[in-house]
Motif scaffolding. Structure first.
Motif, PDB file in Angstrom:
ATOM      1  N   GLN A  48       0.820  -1.208   0.000  1.00  0.00           N
ATOM      2  CA  GLN A  48       0.000   0.000   0.000  1.00  0.00           C
ATOM      3  C   GLN A  48       0.859   1.266   0.000  1.00  0.00           C
ATOM      4  N   ARG A  49       2.082   1.186   0.576  1.00  0.00           N
ATOM      5  CA  ARG A  49       2.941   2.370   0.666  1.00  0.00           C
ATOM      6  C   ARG A  49       3.845   2.547  -0.531  1.00  0.00           C
ATOM      7  N   THR A  50       4.050   1.497  -1.330  1.00  0.00           N
ATOM      8  CA  THR A  50       5.031   1.576  -2.410  1.00  0.00           C
ATOM      9  C   THR A  50       4.556   2.491  -3.526  1.00  0.00           C
ATOM     10  N   THR A  51       5.543   3.062  -4.245  1.00  0.00           N
ATOM     11  CA  THR A  51       5.233   3.891  -5.422  1.00  0.00           C
ATOM     12  C   THR A  51       5.404   3.094  -6.713  1.00  0.00           C
ATOM     13  N   TYR A  52       5.892   1.843  -6.603  1.00  0.00           N
ATOM     14  CA  TYR A  52       6.038   0.982  -7.775  1.00  0.00           C
ATOM     15  C   TYR A  52       4.686   0.379  -8.156  1.00  0.00           C
ATOM     16  N   PRO A  53       4.528   0.036  -9.418  1.00  0.00           N
ATOM     17  CA  PRO A  53       3.305  -0.702  -9.813  1.00  0.00           C
ATOM     18  C   PRO A  53       3.264  -2.048  -9.077  1.00  0.00           C
ATOM     19  N   ILE A  54       2.081  -2.390  -8.615  1.00  0.00           N
ATOM     20  CA  ILE A  54       1.945  -3.640  -7.830  1.00  0.00           C
ATOM     21  C   ILE A  54       1.727  -4.797  -8.793  1.00  0.00           C
ATOM     22  N   THR A  55       2.850  -5.304  -9.314  1.00  0.00           N
ATOM     23  CA  THR A  55       2.833  -6.439 -10.234  1.00  0.00           C
ATOM     24  C   THR A  55       3.977  -7.383  -9.864  1.00  0.00           C
ATOM     25  N   SER A  56       3.951  -8.555 -10.477  1.00  0.00           N
ATOM     26  CA  SER A  56       4.994  -9.546 -10.180  1.00  0.00           C
ATOM     27  C   SER A  56       6.370  -9.034 -10.557  1.00  0.00           C
ATOM     28  N   GLN A  57       6.459  -8.238 -11.668  1.00  0.00           N
ATOM     29  CA  GLN A  57       7.750  -7.771 -12.145  1.00  0.00           C
ATOM     30  C   GLN A  57       8.440  -6.822 -11.162  1.00  0.00           C
ATOM     31  N   SER A  60      10.497  -7.567  -6.674  1.00  0.00           N
ATOM     32  CA  SER A  60      11.887  -7.538  -6.209  1.00  0.00           C
ATOM     33  C   SER A  60      12.307  -6.128  -5.810  1.00  0.00           C
ATOM     34  N   LEU A  61      11.778  -5.099  -6.498  1.00  0.00           N
ATOM     35  CA  LEU A  61      12.115  -3.715  -6.157  1.00  0.00           C
ATOM     36  C   LEU A  61      11.344  -3.246  -4.930  1.00  0.00           C
ATOM     37  N   ILE A  62      10.056  -3.681  -4.863  1.00  0.00           N
ATOM     38  CA  ILE A  62       9.235  -3.257  -3.721  1.00  0.00           C
ATOM     39  C   ILE A  62       9.832  -3.771  -2.412  1.00  0.00           C
ATOM     40  N   PHE A  63      10.294  -5.018  -2.428  1.00  0.00           N
ATOM     41  CA  PHE A  63      10.780  -5.648  -1.206  1.00  0.00           C
ATOM     42  C   PHE A  63      12.303  -5.765  -1.177  1.00  0.00           C
ATOM     43  N   LYS A  64      12.973  -4.883  -1.894  1.00  0.00           N
ATOM     44  CA  LYS A  64      14.436  -4.928  -1.934  1.00  0.00           C
ATOM     45  C   LYS A  64      15.026  -4.783  -0.532  1.00  0.00           C
ATOM     46  N   ASP A  65      14.548  -3.792   0.219  1.00  0.00           N
ATOM     47  CA  ASP A  65      14.996  -3.597   1.600  1.00  0.00           C
ATOM     48  C   ASP A  65      13.892  -3.902   2.594  1.00  0.00           C
ATOM     49  N   GLU A  66      12.641  -3.778   2.139  1.00  0.00           N
ATOM     50  CA  GLU A  66      11.496  -3.961   3.046  1.00  0.00           C
ATOM     51  C   GLU A  66      11.431  -5.373   3.607  1.00  0.00           C
ATOM     52  N   ILE A  67      11.880  -6.374   2.838  1.00  0.00           N
ATOM     53  CA  ILE A  67      11.776  -7.774   3.279  1.00  0.00           C
ATOM     54  C   ILE A  67      12.632  -8.031   4.518  1.00  0.00           C
ATOM     55  N   TYR A  68      13.796  -7.318   4.622  1.00  0.00           N
ATOM     56  CA  TYR A  68      14.651  -7.507   5.802  1.00  0.00           C
ATOM     57  C   TYR A  68      14.030  -6.862   7.034  1.00  0.00           C
ATOM     58  N   GLN A  84       5.312 -18.291 -11.324  1.00  0.00           N
ATOM     59  CA  GLN A  84       5.877 -19.474 -11.987  1.00  0.00           C
ATOM     60  C   GLN A  84       6.808 -20.264 -11.055  1.00  0.00           C
ATOM     61  N   GLY A  85       6.942 -19.828  -9.819  1.00  0.00           N
ATOM     62  CA  GLY A  85       7.740 -20.560  -8.849  1.00  0.00           C
ATOM     63  C   GLY A  85       9.203 -20.158  -8.817  1.00  0.00           C
ATOM     64  N   ARG A  86       9.584 -19.049  -9.478  1.00  0.00           N
ATOM     65  CA  ARG A  86      10.984 -18.604  -9.464  1.00  0.00           C
ATOM     66  C   ARG A  86      11.217 -17.687  -8.265  1.00  0.00           C
ATOM     67  N   LEU A  87      12.377 -17.856  -7.591  1.00  0.00           N
ATOM     68  CA  LEU A  87      12.687 -17.056  -6.404  1.00  0.00           C
ATOM     69  C   LEU A  87      12.879 -15.582  -6.796  1.00  0.00           C
ATOM     70  N   ILE A  88      12.156 -14.697  -6.076  1.00  0.00           N
ATOM     71  CA  ILE A  88      12.289 -13.253  -6.307  1.00  0.00           C
ATOM     72  C   ILE A  88      13.190 -12.629  -5.248  1.00  0.00           C
ATOM     73  N   LYS A  89      12.879 -12.945  -3.977  1.00  0.00           N
ATOM     74  CA  LYS A  89      13.617 -12.310  -2.904  1.00  0.00           C
ATOM     75  C   LYS A  89      13.551 -13.210  -1.678  1.00  0.00           C
ATOM     76  N   SER A  90      14.656 -13.246  -0.892  1.00  0.00           N
ATOM     77  CA  SER A  90      14.710 -14.000   0.350  1.00  0.00           C
ATOM     78  C   SER A  90      15.193 -13.082   1.460  1.00  0.00           C
ATOM     79  N   SER A  91      14.610 -13.248   2.640  1.00  0.00           N
ATOM     80  CA  SER A  91      15.000 -12.408   3.781  1.00  0.00           C
ATOM     81  C   SER A  91      16.246 -12.938   4.472  1.00  0.00           C
ATOM     82  N   ARG A  92      16.714 -14.078   4.059  1.00  0.00           N
ATOM     83  CA  ARG A  92      17.886 -14.661   4.697  1.00  0.00           C
ATOM     84  C   ARG A  92      19.140 -13.915   4.247  1.00  0.00           C
TER      85      ARG A  92
END
Length: 476
Positions: A48-57, A60-68, A84-92
C-alpha cells in the motif's frame, strides 16, 4: 487384578502420549498460522505504501529492503516467489541463500492452485526436526495473485518432550506402586479362597468318567463351599447316568457305522456285476464262434466280484479289517485293464505308459480303488456334451502312478478339503465312504492319493503305490 492394573497403565500412558502429541501439533499449527498472518499483513502494508506498480515484475524492487525489515520485526525469515515458482527475494542473509530453493517444485504449484483457500502446507523432516513450509498467494488490492509467500517453520518440541518424560516418570512410579499392591492383594485373596478348595480340587482331579467316583464330604463348610460341594455331588450322580447312556450310545453308533460301511462295500461289487450281466445278456449269441471265450471272461468277472462280497462278509463277521488283505504280486496295467472291463461306457479310455509296473497289494482292493474312482468320474459327467474318462498307468520314480481324469463339472473349492472325509458326499445318494475307503486302502500300502480339479473343466485323481522288484512270475 494384576492384568487390569497393567492394562490401565498401558492405556493411560498411550492416551497421555497421544494428548501431548496433539497439543504440540495444535500449538505449532496455530503458531505457524499467526506468523503467516502477521507477515502477510506486513506485506500488504508495504504494497500500500510503495510507489512501484503492484505487479509480479516489481516485487523484487518493492521488497528490496522492506523484506529484511519485516523479517526482523516478525522474528522469522521468509521467501518471495513469482507465480511461476521462481525465487524473487529471500529475507535470509546473502551467505545463507545457498539453502534457499531458487524454484518451487511443480507439485507445490499444482497443490497451491488446486486448493480452495489457495493455501498449502508441506510437512517434512530436516536435521532431526519436524519441518513445515507454508505457501500462499500475495495479492494486489483487487485480490489478484502477484506472487507466492513461502514461510519455513521448524517445530521446537524440546519443551513438550521434557514435560512428557517427567509426567510419564511420575505416572510410572504411581502405577508401579499400584502393581505391587495388586500383586500382594491378589496373592492373599487367592490363598484365602483356595485354602477351602483344596479338598474339592483333590476330588476333581480324581474324577474319571470310566469308573465310580466318590462324593465329597466336608465338615462345617462355608456357605459358598457347601454350595460347591452339593453341585459336585449332584454332578457325580449325573455323570454316572451319563456314562451308562454314553456307553450304550457308542455301541449303537458303532453298529450303525459298521452297517453303513458294509452296505456301501457290498454296493461296489454289485454294480459291476449287474452291468456285466446286462452286457452279457445283450451281447449273447450262441452262434458266435468266440462265445466260449466270452463266457469265460464273463464268469471270471463275476467270480472276482463274488470273491469281493465273500471277503466283505468274512471281514464283517470278524469285526476287523474289511476286506481281509491278501497281498499278491500284481502287474498294475493288467489289473487296471481288468477292472475297467466291467464298464460299458464308450467314453472310457485306457492308456498304459509302462506295462511292467509291479506292486505288492491285494488284487481285490486295487480293483476296488479303480472301480470307485471311475464310478465317481462317471457320476461327474451327466451334463457334459462330449464326456471323456482317461485312465493312465505310468511310472514316477519308485512309484506306480494311476491317474483317472475326467472332463466333468469338477469339484467346488469349498468341498476340496473334505473330499476324503468319511461320510462326506455331494451326491443325493450313497454314504460318502467311497473316497475315504480308497484313501485308507492306498495309505495301507504306503501309497498316496491326491487330486487336482478345475471347476467346470474336470478333475484328475492320482494314486501312487510303491513298486517292487519284478519277479519271474507276476500275477495278473
Amino acid at each position: 487384578m494384576i492384568l487390569l492394573v497393567l492394562i490401565a497403565s498401558v492405556l493411560i500412558a498411550g492416551v497421555t502420549v497421544y494428548q501431548f502429541r496433539e497439543q504440540s501439533r495444535e500449538y505449532h499449527e496455530d503458531r505457524l498460522g499467526r506468523k503467516e498472518e502477521q507477515i502477510k499483513q506486513a506485506i500488504t502494508f508495504a504494497l500500500q505504501r510503495t510507489t512501484y506498480p503492484i505487479t509480479s515484475q516489481y516485487l523484487s524492487l518493492i521488497f528490496k529492503d522492506e523484506i529484511y525489515r519485516i523479517a526482523i520485526i516478525e522474528g522469522t525469515n521468509f521467501n518471495l516467489y513469482d507465480l511461476q515458482g521462481r525465487l524473487i527475494k529471500s529475507s535470509r542473509p546473502q551467505f545463507d541463500n545457498d539453502d534457499v530453493s531458487t524454484r518451487l517444485e511443480p507439485h507445490i504449484l499444482d497443490s497451491l492452485r488446486n486448493t480452495i483457500n489457495k493455501h498449502f502446507i508441506e510437512e517434512n523432516t530436516a536435521a532431526g526436526f519436524n519441518y513445515q513450509a507454508s505457501y500462499s498467494y500475495i495479492t494486489d488490492s483487487h485480490f489478484k495473485p502477484i506472487g507466492i509467500l513461502h514461510l519455513p517453520y521448524f517445530e521446537e518440541n524440546s519443551f513438550y518432550d521434557k514435560e512428557l518424560r517427567e509426567f510419564l516418570m511420575r505416572l510410572g512410579v504411581v502405577y508401579l506402586f499400584m502393581l505391587l499392591l495388586a500383586i500382594a492383594l491378589a496373592y492373599f485373596i487367592s490363598k484365602y479362597i483356595t485354602r477351602s478348595l483344596q479338598t474339592v480340587s483333590e476330588k476333581l482331579n480324581q474324577t474319571r468318567l470310566a469308573r465310580t467316583n466318590e462324593k465329597i464330604l466336608i465338615e462345617d463348610p462355608s456357605l459358598e463351599i457347601a454350595q460347591l460341594v452339593d453341585s459336585y455331588n449332584a454332578m457325580i450322580d449325573e455323570l454316572s447316568q451319563s456314562a451308562a447312556m454314553l456307553a450304550r450310545s457308542e455301541r449303537e453308533q458303532a453298529w450303525r457305522e459298521m452297517a453303513k460301511q458294509v452296505a456301501h462295500e457290498i454296493k461296489n461289487p454289485l454294480t459291476p456285476m449287474r452291468l456285466s450281466v446286462q452286457s452279457f445278456e445283450r451281447k449273447f449269441d450262441p452262434s458266435d464262434p468266440e462265445i466260449g471265450t466270452k463266457v469265460r471272461e464273463f464268469s471270471k468277472t463275476l467270480i472276482q466280484q463274488i470273491d469281493t462280497l465273500s471277503s466283505i462278509a468274512s471281514a464283517f463277521s470278524n469285526f476287523a479289517k474289511m476286506p481281509a488283505q491278501q497281498n499278491e504280486t500284481l502287474n498294475v496295467a493288467e489289473v487296471v485293464k481288468l477292472a475297467l472291463d466291467i464298464f460299458n461306457e464308450p467314453f472310457i479310455y485306457f492308456v498304459s505308459e509302462a506295462d511292467d509296473l509291479v506292486v505288492k497289494m491285494d488284487r481285490t482292493q486295487l480293483i476296488r480303488v479303480i472301480t470307485n474312482l471311475v464310478k465317481n468320474a462317471i457320476q461327474a459327467l451327466p451334463e457334459v456334451e462330449n464326456p471323456k474318462i482317461l485312465v493312465i498307468v505310468s511310472a514316477e520314480g519308485d512309484m506306480a502312478k494311476i491317474s483317472v481324469a475326467d472332463n466333468g463339472k469338477g469339484i467346488e473349492e469349498e468341498f476340496r478339503d473334505k473330499i476324503f472325509e468319511p461320510k462326506f458326499t455331494t451326491k443325493t445318494s450313497g454314504m460318502g465312504l467311497g473316497l475315504g475307503m480308497v484313501k485308507t486302502i492306498v495309505e495301507t500300502y504306503k501309497g498316496s492319493i491326491d487330486f487336482s480339479s478345475n471347476t467346470g473343466k474336470g478333475t484328475v485323481f492320482t494314486v501312487r503305490i510303491p513298486q517292487i522288484k519284478k519277479h519271474k512270475s507276476v500275477i495278473a
